[in-house]
Design a protein around this motif. Structure first.
Motif, PDB file in Angstrom:
ATOM      1  N   PHE A  69       0.838  -1.197   0.000  1.00 52.65           N
ATOM      2  CA  PHE A  69       0.000   0.000   0.000  1.00 52.65           C
ATOM      3  C   PHE A  69       0.872   1.245   0.000  1.00 52.65           C
ATOM      4  O   PHE A  69       1.990   1.228   0.502  1.00 52.65           O
ATOM      5  CB  PHE A  69      -0.913  -0.007   1.230  1.00 52.65           C
ATOM      6  N   SER A  70       0.307   2.329  -0.518  1.00 51.01           N
ATOM      7  CA  SER A  70       1.063   3.579  -0.554  1.00 51.01           C
ATOM      8  C   SER A  70       0.976   4.323   0.772  1.00 51.01           C
ATOM      9  O   SER A  70       1.718   5.261   0.991  1.00 51.01           O
ATOM     10  CB  SER A  70       0.558   4.470  -1.695  1.00 51.01           C
ATOM     11  N   ARG A  73      -3.884   5.133   4.852  1.00 50.18           N
ATOM     12  CA  ARG A  73      -5.275   5.283   4.401  1.00 50.18           C
ATOM     13  C   ARG A  73      -5.655   4.188   3.417  1.00 50.18           C
ATOM     14  O   ARG A  73      -6.744   3.614   3.523  1.00 50.18           O
ATOM     15  CB  ARG A  73      -5.486   6.659   3.771  1.00 50.18           C
ATOM     16  N   ASP A  74      -4.768   3.890   2.475  1.00 48.95           N
ATOM     17  CA  ASP A  74      -5.050   2.826   1.505  1.00 48.95           C
ATOM     18  C   ASP A  74      -5.197   1.475   2.201  1.00 48.95           C
ATOM     19  O   ASP A  74      -6.096   0.695   1.878  1.00 48.95           O
ATOM     20  CB  ASP A  74      -3.948   2.739   0.451  1.00 48.95           C
ATOM     21  N   ALA A  75      -4.319   1.200   3.153  1.00 46.85           N
ATOM     22  CA  ALA A  75      -4.395  -0.065   3.891  1.00 46.85           C
ATOM     23  C   ALA A  75      -5.699  -0.149   4.682  1.00 46.85           C
ATOM     24  O   ALA A  75      -6.338  -1.204   4.729  1.00 46.85           O
ATOM     25  CB  ALA A  75      -3.193  -0.193   4.828  1.00 46.85           C
ATOM     26  N   VAL A  77      -8.608   1.390   4.017  1.00 48.43           N
ATOM     27  CA  VAL A  77      -9.734   1.202   3.091  1.00 48.43           C
ATOM     28  C   VAL A  77      -9.796  -0.252   2.633  1.00 48.43           C
ATOM     29  O   VAL A  77     -10.873  -0.871   2.619  1.00 48.43           O
ATOM     30  CB  VAL A  77      -9.625   2.176   1.897  1.00 48.43           C
ATOM     31  N   GLU A  78      -8.659  -0.805   2.282  1.00 49.32           N
ATOM     32  CA  GLU A  78      -8.621  -2.208   1.841  1.00 49.32           C
ATOM     33  C   GLU A  78      -9.037  -3.154   2.973  1.00 49.32           C
ATOM     34  O   GLU A  78      -9.761  -4.119   2.745  1.00 49.32           O
ATOM     35  CB  GLU A  78      -7.218  -2.569   1.344  1.00 49.32           C
TER      36      GLU A  78
END
Length: 138
Positions: A69-70, A73-75, A77-78
């Motif tokens: 993940f970047s 937040r991305d982690a 959401v996933e």
């Protein structure tokens, strides 16, 4: 030196240890009161615990062959889409709260962050503990 990626179970064990320490500190604060020193310790321990949860999430998805993940937040959401966390907005709020908190600047944000940890964020982390434990069959 490059950090060695830990496997998911080791990350989760580290998360649980930190979460238990966080629970203990919250109980200590409830018994003896929350002064600025206790609040500061609480925030530092919460940040470590939250980071360990995010590392557990990343390791879980690495184990499944998903790309890194970047960011947190991305982690998050996933993890919400994969049903690892129940309250995606609450977790995003934790991230935003951490970004806003800066111990170098004056203000009473320390008090409000500590209050959020005790009244809300601990429950998100405990829910994650239960869900991830089921996913890892622990």
């Amino acid at each position: 030196m490059k950090k060695v990626a830990l496997d998911c179970e080791n990350c989760f064990t580290e998360f649980i240890n930190l979460l238990n320490d966080l629970r203990d500190l919250i109980q200590e604060g409830k018994r003896h009161g929350m002064n600025d020193d206790t609040r500061s310790r609480l925030v530092r321990l919460f940040e470590k615990t939250h980071d360990a949860a995010l590392e557990t999430i990343a390791a879980y998805f690495r184990k499944q062959g998903k790309a890194p993940f970047s960011g947190s937040r991305d982690a998050t959401v996933e993890a919400f889409h994969a049903d690892l966390i129940d309250d995606g907005q609450g977790w995003l709020d934790m991230i935003i709260c951490r970004i806003k908190y800066n111990p170098l600047y004056p203000g009473d944000y320390l008090g409000s962050l500590a209050e959020n940890i005790v009244n809300k964020y601990i429950h998100f982390l405990e829910d994650f503990e239960r869900t991830m434990g089921k996913n890892l069959d622990l």
